[in-house]
Design a protein around this motif. Structure first.
Motif, PDB file in Angstrom:
ATOM      1  N   TRP A 196       1.150  -1.389   0.145  1.00 34.46           N
ATOM      2  CA  TRP A 196      -0.102   0.033   0.059  1.00 34.46           C
ATOM      3  C   TRP A 196       0.553   1.709   0.083  1.00 34.46           C
ATOM      4  CZ3 TRP A 196      -4.326   0.454  -2.169  1.00 34.46           C
ATOM      5  CH2 TRP A 196      -5.901  -0.295  -1.891  1.00 34.46           C
ATOM      6  N   ARG A 197       1.998   1.433   0.650  1.00 35.73           N
ATOM      7  CA  ARG A 197       2.846   2.471   0.656  1.00 35.73           C
ATOM      8  C   ARG A 197       2.674   2.220  -0.772  1.00 35.73           C
ATOM      9  NH1 ARG A 197       5.125   4.628   5.980  1.00 35.73           N
ATOM     10  NH2 ARG A 197       6.127   4.990   4.286  1.00 35.73           N
ATOM     11  N   GLU A 198       3.601   1.378  -1.637  1.00 37.82           N
ATOM     12  CA  GLU A 198       4.439   1.975  -3.148  1.00 37.82           C
ATOM     13  C   GLU A 198       3.021   2.133  -3.713  1.00 37.82           C
ATOM     14  OE1 GLU A 198       5.004  -0.894  -7.065  1.00 37.82           O
ATOM     15  OE2 GLU A 198       5.233  -1.546  -4.228  1.00 37.82           O
ATOM     16  N   VAL A 199       1.860   1.706  -3.963  1.00 40.53           N
ATOM     17  CA  VAL A 199       0.648   2.273  -3.996  1.00 40.53           C
ATOM     18  C   VAL A 199       0.613   3.900  -4.195  1.00 40.53           C
ATOM     19  CG1 VAL A 199      -1.955   2.354  -4.741  1.00 40.53           C
ATOM     20  CG2 VAL A 199      -0.324   0.004  -4.255  1.00 40.53           C
ATOM     21  N   TRP A 200       0.553   4.283  -3.065  1.00 40.09           N
ATOM     22  CA  TRP A 200       0.074   5.871  -2.373  1.00 40.09           C
ATOM     23  C   TRP A 200       1.587   6.685  -2.914  1.00 40.09           C
ATOM     24  CZ3 TRP A 200      -5.012   5.813  -2.411  1.00 40.09           C
ATOM     25  CH2 TRP A 200      -5.279   4.915  -1.922  1.00 40.09           C
ATOM     26  N   SER A 201       2.304   6.081  -3.191  1.00 41.99           N
ATOM     27  CA  SER A 201       3.558   6.950  -2.959  1.00 41.99           C
ATOM     28  C   SER A 201       3.528   7.028  -4.945  1.00 41.99           C
ATOM     29  CB  SER A 201       5.086   6.268  -2.808  1.00 41.99           C
ATOM     30  OG  SER A 201       5.112   4.765  -3.727  1.00 41.99           O
TER      31      SER A 201
END
Length: 186
Positions: A72-77
């Motif tokens: 999710w951190r990757e997606v939101w970044s």
């Protein structure tokens, strides 16, 4: 019957993916695997309105965000500040726009490791509800305690503000939250 159903779903999934109907592909994927499916093709739609809509849909439909924090951190970044509007429906975007430039947010946790989560709320009662829920779901072999966290955040650091499901949910990277209070609800 199950064999035919599986075969039909597999064929439809292949059709959706071949035609670029990523929304259809995600909808056909079982809920626990929708983030994985999205990540399979997210680079194909990165930076687009479709990417943002799909990311928001998968997030809102997810129940176990904590199990996929890195993903999710990757997606939101990949969501830039200039296209965050695409994550929201009209009501949510209007509500987001009305937030002050700096404000308090809350997070209800049941285990200590959950402090660094991505999901907060502007509704203190909802955070208390999550604290109780999360402590009760933790299991008997885990040291669980309902805890209410209070933090502050800059509006410019908020990725999304989702009103669906009645949670007044703020999505923000944990390092952007200044933790100001930790309260045991026992």
């Amino acid at each position: 019957m199950n064999h035919y159903r599986y075969k039909f779903k597999k064929q439809k999934l292949e059709e959706y993916l071949a035609s670029g109907d990523y929304s259809g592909a995600i909808a056909l994927t079982e809920r626990p695997y929708r983030l994985d499916r999205f990540m399979d093709f997210m680079d194909d739609v990165a930076g687009t309105e479709e990417f943002c809509k799909l990311a928001a849909d998968v997030w809102i439909d997810s129940e176990n965000i904590h199990r996929n924090l890195d993903e999710w951190r990757e997606v939101w970044s990949m969501v830039g500040s200039s296209n965050r509007e695409w994550l929201h429906d009209d009501q949510e975007w209007e509500a987001f726009q009305s937030l002050p430039e700096h404000f308090e947010i809350y997070r209800g946790i049941g285990v200590e490791g959950a402090v660094r989560g991505l999901s907060w709320t502007t509704d203190v009662d909802k955070a208390r509800w999550f604290a109780d829920r999360n402590a009760n779901l933790a299991g008997v072999d885990i040291d669980a305690e309902p805890i209410l966290l209070t933090g502050t955040v800059n509006k410019s650091d908020v990725i999304a503000y989702f009103l669906q499901r009645g949670e007044s949910e703020i999505v923000v990277l944990p390092e952007k939250v200044e933790l100001i209070r930790r309260e045991s609800l026992f």
